[in-house]
Design a protein around this motif. Structure first.
Motif, PDB file in Angstrom:
ATOM      1  N   THR A  83       0.843  -1.199   0.000  1.00 53.36           N
ATOM      2  CA  THR A  83       0.000   0.000   0.000  1.00 53.36           C
ATOM      3  C   THR A  83       0.876   1.245   0.000  1.00 53.36           C
ATOM      4  O   THR A  83       0.621   2.193  -0.749  1.00 53.36           O
ATOM      5  CB  THR A  83      -0.949  -0.010   1.217  1.00 53.36           C
ATOM      6  OG1 THR A  83      -1.790  -1.165   1.123  1.00 53.36           O
ATOM      7  CG2 THR A  83      -1.808   1.235   1.264  1.00 53.36           C
ATOM      8  N   TRP A  93      -9.308   0.833   0.563  1.00 54.16           N
ATOM      9  CA  TRP A  93     -10.199   0.838   1.718  1.00 54.16           C
ATOM     10  C   TRP A  93     -10.457  -0.570   2.245  1.00 54.16           C
ATOM     11  O   TRP A  93     -10.734  -0.758   3.430  1.00 54.16           O
ATOM     12  CB  TRP A  93     -11.511   1.560   1.409  1.00 54.16           C
ATOM     13  CG  TRP A  93     -12.379   0.858   0.407  1.00 54.16           C
ATOM     14  CD1 TRP A  93     -12.366   1.001  -0.941  1.00 54.16           C
ATOM     15  CD2 TRP A  93     -13.400  -0.105   0.692  1.00 54.16           C
ATOM     16  NE1 TRP A  93     -13.306   0.182  -1.520  1.00 54.16           N
ATOM     17  CE2 TRP A  93     -13.960  -0.505  -0.539  1.00 54.16           C
ATOM     18  CE3 TRP A  93     -13.896  -0.663   1.868  1.00 54.16           C
ATOM     19  CZ2 TRP A  93     -14.980  -1.437  -0.630  1.00 54.16           C
ATOM     20  CZ3 TRP A  93     -14.924  -1.596   1.768  1.00 54.16           C
ATOM     21  CH2 TRP A  93     -15.455  -1.969   0.525  1.00 54.16           C
ATOM     22  N   GLN A 116      -1.224   2.694  13.988  1.00 53.19           N
ATOM     23  CA  GLN A 116      -1.528   4.127  13.997  1.00 53.19           C
ATOM     24  C   GLN A 116      -0.352   4.926  13.432  1.00 53.19           C
ATOM     25  O   GLN A 116      -0.546   5.861  12.643  1.00 53.19           O
ATOM     26  CB  GLN A 116      -1.863   4.583  15.420  1.00 53.19           C
ATOM     27  CG  GLN A 116      -3.184   4.050  15.909  1.00 53.19           C
ATOM     28  CD  GLN A 116      -3.391   4.239  17.400  1.00 53.19           C
ATOM     29  OE1 GLN A 116      -2.445   4.412  18.164  1.00 53.19           O
ATOM     30  NE2 GLN A 116      -4.647   4.186  17.824  1.00 53.19           N
ATOM     31  N   MET A 119      -0.298   4.637   9.696  1.00 50.04           N
ATOM     32  CA  MET A 119      -1.313   5.489   9.057  1.00 50.04           C
ATOM     33  C   MET A 119      -0.823   6.931   8.934  1.00 50.04           C
ATOM     34  O   MET A 119      -0.969   7.556   7.886  1.00 50.04           O
ATOM     35  CB  MET A 119      -2.614   5.473   9.853  1.00 50.04           C
ATOM     36  CG  MET A 119      -3.222   4.143  10.057  1.00 50.04           C
ATOM     37  SD  MET A 119      -3.963   3.511   8.572  1.00 50.04           S
ATOM     38  CE  MET A 119      -4.823   2.116   9.253  1.00 50.04           C
ATOM     39  N   ILE A 120      -0.239   7.438  10.003  1.00 50.03           N
ATOM     40  CA  ILE A 120       0.265   8.816   9.985  1.00 50.03           C
ATOM     41  C   ILE A 120       1.432   8.943   9.011  1.00 50.03           C
ATOM     42  O   ILE A 120       1.485   9.881   8.218  1.00 50.03           O
ATOM     43  CB  ILE A 120       0.667   9.254  11.412  1.00 50.03           C
ATOM     44  CG1 ILE A 120      -0.587   9.340  12.288  1.00 50.03           C
ATOM     45  CG2 ILE A 120       1.413  10.588  11.380  1.00 50.03           C
ATOM     46  CD1 ILE A 120      -0.293   9.440  13.776  1.00 50.03           C
ATOM     47  N   LEU A 122       2.085   7.045   6.431  1.00 49.19           N
ATOM     48  CA  LEU A 122       1.575   6.881   5.063  1.00 49.19           C
ATOM     49  C   LEU A 122       0.965   8.194   4.578  1.00 49.19           C
ATOM     50  O   LEU A 122       1.237   8.636   3.458  1.00 49.19           O
ATOM     51  CB  LEU A 122       0.545   5.757   5.004  1.00 49.19           C
ATOM     52  CG  LEU A 122      -0.119   5.506   3.656  1.00 49.19           C
ATOM     53  CD1 LEU A 122       0.909   5.093   2.604  1.00 49.19           C
ATOM     54  CD2 LEU A 122      -1.212   4.455   3.781  1.00 49.19           C
ATOM     55  N   TRP A 123       0.152   8.808   5.408  1.00 51.00           N
ATOM     56  CA  TRP A 123      -0.479  10.080   5.051  1.00 51.00           C
ATOM     57  C   TRP A 123       0.586  11.121   4.765  1.00 51.00           C
ATOM     58  O   TRP A 123       0.544  11.812   3.732  1.00 51.00           O
ATOM     59  CB  TRP A 123      -1.409  10.552   6.165  1.00 51.00           C
ATOM     60  CG  TRP A 123      -1.996  11.905   5.905  1.00 51.00           C
ATOM     61  CD1 TRP A 123      -1.682  13.065   6.507  1.00 51.00           C
ATOM     62  CD2 TRP A 123      -3.002  12.212   4.940  1.00 51.00           C
ATOM     63  NE1 TRP A 123      -2.414  14.100   5.979  1.00 51.00           N
ATOM     64  CE2 TRP A 123      -3.242  13.607   5.003  1.00 51.00           C
ATOM     65  CE3 TRP A 123      -3.715  11.471   4.010  1.00 51.00           C
ATOM     66  CZ2 TRP A 123      -4.147  14.249   4.202  1.00 51.00           C
ATOM     67  CZ3 TRP A 123      -4.641  12.106   3.207  1.00 51.00           C
ATOM     68  CH2 TRP A 123      -4.847  13.491   3.305  1.00 51.00           C
ATOM     69  N   GLU A 124       1.553  11.234   5.653  1.00 50.91           N
ATOM     70  CA  GLU A 124       2.649  12.203   5.498  1.00 50.91           C
ATOM     71  C   GLU A 124       3.407  11.950   4.177  1.00 50.91           C
ATOM     72  O   GLU A 124       3.708  12.880   3.440  1.00 50.91           O
ATOM     73  CB  GLU A 124       3.598  12.076   6.673  1.00 50.91           C
ATOM     74  CG  GLU A 124       4.812  12.957   6.588  1.00 50.91           C
ATOM     75  CD  GLU A 124       5.760  12.666   7.749  1.00 50.91           C
ATOM     76  OE1 GLU A 124       6.449  11.634   7.700  1.00 50.91           O
ATOM     77  OE2 GLU A 124       5.793  13.482   8.689  1.00 50.91           O
ATOM     78  N   SER A 125       3.667  10.695   3.877  1.00 50.36           N
ATOM     79  CA  SER A 125       4.387  10.349   2.655  1.00 50.36           C
ATOM     80  C   SER A 125       3.589  10.719   1.404  1.00 50.36           C
ATOM     81  O   SER A 125       4.124  11.286   0.463  1.00 50.36           O
ATOM     82  CB  SER A 125       4.718   8.852   2.645  1.00 50.36           C
ATOM     83  OG  SER A 125       5.471   8.508   1.525  1.00 50.36           O
ATOM     84  N   ILE A 126       2.315  10.422   1.411  1.00 49.04           N
ATOM     85  CA  ILE A 126       1.456  10.712   0.262  1.00 49.04           C
ATOM     86  C   ILE A 126       1.336  12.228   0.054  1.00 49.04           C
ATOM     87  O   ILE A 126       1.437  12.725  -1.071  1.00 49.04           O
ATOM     88  CB  ILE A 126       0.067  10.048   0.426  1.00 49.04           C
ATOM     89  CG1 ILE A 126       0.198   8.533   0.299  1.00 49.04           C
ATOM     90  CG2 ILE A 126      -0.920  10.586  -0.612  1.00 49.04           C
ATOM     91  CD1 ILE A 126      -1.047   7.766   0.670  1.00 49.04           C
ATOM     92  N   VAL A 127       1.127  12.944   1.134  1.00 56.16           N
ATOM     93  CA  VAL A 127       0.963  14.401   1.043  1.00 56.16           C
ATOM     94  C   VAL A 127       2.241  15.081   0.530  1.00 56.16           C
ATOM     95  O   VAL A 127       2.175  16.038  -0.233  1.00 56.16           O
ATOM     96  CB  VAL A 127       0.530  14.971   2.409  1.00 56.16           C
ATOM     97  CG1 VAL A 127       0.649  16.488   2.434  1.00 56.16           C
ATOM     98  CG2 VAL A 127      -0.888  14.566   2.720  1.00 56.16           C
TER      99      VAL A 127
END
Length: 131
Positions: A83, A93, A116, A119-120, A122-127
């Motif tokens: 992912t 999802w 957790q 998730m953070i 991953l979000w940071e990497s994508i952004v």
């Protein structure tokens, strides 16, 4: 992929390495002999060598009709690693929904924390990814 995310993926493998699954994973009786074939195929390679095609069927059927939560925990680091590489083995999802189905909020604290943190990260990497 950020160094934080890479580090977290390593932590996922370390945290969940105690969960082992094998070619006798149970599943719905509706699958009959197909289940034996699927088990043979998914355990043909070491966990870290499975790709999105290898894990696609399992990810979609995990917990609901193939395997139990402990089996999902075995595959979880690789599913999340794919992912993070944007090679999700199923619709993104679905993998996260399997966490809910496995009641992950009642897992041991160290397992919840590493998820957790993933998730953070991953979000940071994508952004922050400019590719």
């Amino acid at each position: 992929m950020t160094s934080r995310l890479l580090s977290n993926i390593k932590e996922l493998y370390e945290t969940f390495e105690k969960y082992h699954s094998g070619p006798k994973m149970t599943g719905s009786l509706n699958y009959g002999p197909e289940l034996d074939t699927w088990n043979r195929l998914i355990f043909k390679k070491p966990l870290r060598e499975l790709d999105e095609d290898d894990l696609s069927r399992y990810t979609g059927k995990a917990i609901t009709t193939w395997g139990k939560a402990a089996d999902f925990k075995h595959f979880l680091p690789r599913i999340f690693e794919l992912t993070a590489e944007l090679r999700t083995p199923y619709e993104i999802w679905i993998a996260f929904d399997k966490l809910v189905l496995s009641d992950w909020k009642n897992w041991p604290k160290n397992e919840r924390i590493v998820i957790q943190e993933f998730m953070i990260a991953l979000w940071e990497s994508i952004v922050n990814d400019n590719s």
